[in-house]
Design a protein around this motif. Structure first.
Motif, mmCIF file in Angstrom:
data_model
loop_
_atom_site.group_PDB
_atom_site.id
_atom_site.type_symbol
_atom_site.label_atom_id
_atom_site.label_comp_id
_atom_site.label_asym_id
_atom_site.label_seq_id
_atom_site.Cartn_x
_atom_site.Cartn_y
_atom_site.Cartn_z
ATOM 1 N N GLN A 9 5.847 -9.769 3.594
ATOM 2 C CA GLN A 9 4.449 -9.657 3.994
ATOM 3 C C GLN A 9 3.914 -11.070 4.154
ATOM 4 N N ARG B 133 0.803 -1.231 0.000
ATOM 5 C CA ARG B 133 0.000 0.000 0.000
ATOM 6 C C ARG B 133 0.835 1.280 0.000
ATOM 7 N N TYR C 87 0.746 -13.032 4.671
ATOM 8 C CA TYR C 87 -0.696 -12.805 4.507
ATOM 9 C C TYR C 87 -1.392 -14.162 4.516
ATOM 10 N N LEU D 79 -4.523 -0.626 7.344
ATOM 11 C CA LEU D 79 -3.327 -1.400 6.997
ATOM 12 C C LEU D 79 -2.154 -0.571 6.471
ATOM 13 N N PHE E 47 -8.901 -12.366 3.297
ATOM 14 C CA PHE E 47 -10.002 -11.784 2.521
ATOM 15 C C PHE E 47 -10.648 -12.800 1.582
ATOM 16 N N ASP F 228 -1.574 -10.083 8.195
ATOM 17 C CA ASP F 228 -1.451 -9.369 6.916
ATOM 18 C C ASP F 228 -0.481 -8.223 7.195
HETATM 19 C C1 GLA Z 1 -1.724 -8.324 0.141
HETATM 20 C C2 GLA Z 1 -2.306 -7.332 1.058
HETATM 21 C C3 GLA Z 1 -3.602 -7.839 1.567
HETATM 22 C C4 GLA Z 1 -4.521 -8.145 0.425
HETATM 23 C C5 GLA Z 1 -3.893 -9.117 -0.496
HETATM 24 C C6 GLA Z 1 -4.743 -9.348 -1.704
HETATM 25 O O1 GLA Z 1 -1.231 -9.403 0.807
HETATM 26 O O2 GLA Z 1 -1.475 -6.991 2.128
HETATM 27 O O3 GLA Z 1 -4.164 -6.914 2.427
HETATM 28 O O4 GLA Z 1 -4.813 -6.960 -0.272
HETATM 29 O O5 GLA Z 1 -2.632 -8.655 -0.891
HETATM 30 O O6 GLA Z 1 -6.076 -9.612 -1.390
#
Ligand code: GLA
Length: 387
Positions: free
Chosen positions: A323, A115, A325, A246, A329, A286
């Motif tokens: 990262q 991000r 994760y 986030l 989601f 995440d």
């Molecule tokens: C990354 C982000 C998550 C999400 C995934 C895709 O890992 O950190 O928050 O956006 O990609 O769904």
């Protein structure tokens, strides 16, 4: 032109003996040191462009399929403790599903993985505004990131490994990013069951660059359910806590006495539902971990072990962060391979990277690439088994 003839393969791999593999029913397959590469059509995009699908295979039968659409790894067959091969990455059976909105299954992510707050940053006092696609933030390159681009591909000539080189020229101001960015990404497979990724980029104007790979792994097989029993190690004493949307707070916080301590093998599910504000913000894990003492050398960032299948994956990288994760989601909306809906926590990602929102946080390692510099980064996903 596609390298579908023996002469093209001969050129690209420089093989002494360019022989079709007589044991295989697949056409256009040639081997050296037990390594092979072939190409077939993946499909035709909505806009009428032909997409290729490359298959890289080693002498152990480990096999990786790579699409020129998004550089997506659509399949990764890896042996389990009994030597049986299974596909261990989440994804789709058809190209058209990858063209639709999905959470970056298997894809190259860029220009900026993760991000950038409010899609805004400045370089040398010049403000830039990016396409925002994650609430008010820019995520994974914007509305049409590198995961949705068609990459040029060529096979690579090496004796110990087989590889494919993917390249893409991202034009000045694409998704709001300044500068023409020339990106080259190479995937290699060797006979030690290592998948290596080499990233390179150059620019003609200063621009943020943070390239990564967004494969979702389930070491028990792509359709085997949740990854909560996988045992994870992360080589990090610190992580970068986030706010409720986030974005890192800027703190490099200690993992000591928190559910973020993965210095010893820990099942993903053991603490994921603990009452910790960071787990609530992330809806699970995440977050970006700060890899210990990483000075740009290839270093162990993390490992994952799935006791059921015995598969073990180590992640080495030159990047300062990773990262982790846990597929928080995923909600069953993505119908994956073999018509399986991918449910929450059915795959995990270990995205090697610079830290999120670095263009706006001065004390984070620099992510601005200058025309005088070269972006170079390397990550290895090393597979083996434990009995
Ligand atoms: C990354 C982000 C998550 C999400 C995934 C895709 O890992 O950190 O928050 O956006 O990609 O769904």
């Amino acid at each position: 032109m596609k390298p579908t003839t023996c002469s093209m393969i001969l050129l690209s791999l420089a093989l002494a003996n360019c022989q079709p593999n007589s044991n295989s029913e697949e056409k256009d397959q040639y081997t050296t040191s037990g390594l092979s590469i072939k190409v077939e059509e993946h499909g035709i995009t909505d806009s009428g462009e032909t997409i290729d699908l490359y298959t890289l295979e080693n002498q152990n039968g480990m096999k990786m399929k790579v699409s020129t659409y998004g550089g997506i790894v659509t399949q990764l067959y890896v042996p389990n403790k009994d030597g049986n091969l299974e596909d261990i990455v989440l994804g789709f059976d058809s190209l058209s599903s990858y063209e639709e909105k999905h959470p970056y299954f298997g894809a190259i992510v860029g220009r900026y993985g993760n991000r950038i707050a409010k899609g805004e940053f400045s370089i040398d006092g010049n403000p830039y505004t990016l396409a925002t696609n994650n609430g008010e933030n820019s995520l994974h390159g914007g509305t049409v990131g590198f995961d949705k681009k068609i990459w040029k591909a060529k096979t690579i000539e090496e004796t110990e490994k087989v590889g494919i080189e993917l390249s893409y020229e991202s034009p000045d101001m694409e998704e709001g990013f300044p500068g023409n960015l020339n990106v080259i990404i190479r995937y290699f497979l060797n006979n030690d069951n290592a998948w290596t990724i080499e990233y390179k980029a150059t620019t003609d104007k200063k621009t943020p660059v943070n390239l990564t790979q967004h494969t979702y792994f389930n070491l028990n097989g792509a359709s085997s359910g949740k990854i909560l029993g996988h045992e994870v190690v992360i080589n990090a004493d610190r992580y970068t806590p986030v706010d409720e949307i986030l974005i890192p707070t800027g703190e490099l916080a200690s993992i000591e006495n928190t559910p973020f301590d993965f210095r010893k093998p820990m099942k993903v599910g053991k603490r994921i539902n603990e009452d910790h504000p960071q787990l609530q913000y992330g809806n699970g894990y995440d977050h970006n971990w700060v890899i210990n003492e990483n000075e740009g050398n290839l270093k162990l960032a993390a490992s994952v072990y799935a006791p059921e299948s015995g598969r073990f994956m180590e992640v080495l990288t030159t990047e300062p962060g990773v990262q982790f994760y846990t597929g928080n989601f995923l909600n069953g909306e993505n119908i994956g391979k073999g018509n399986q809906p991918y449910q929450k926590r059915s795959g995990l990602c270990l995205e090697t990277q610079h830290f999120p929102n670095s263009p706006n946080i001065e004390h984070f390692p620099n992510t601005i690439l200058s025309p005088e510099a070269k972006y170079e980064s390397k990550t290895v996903y090393q597979f083996s088994v434990k009995q």
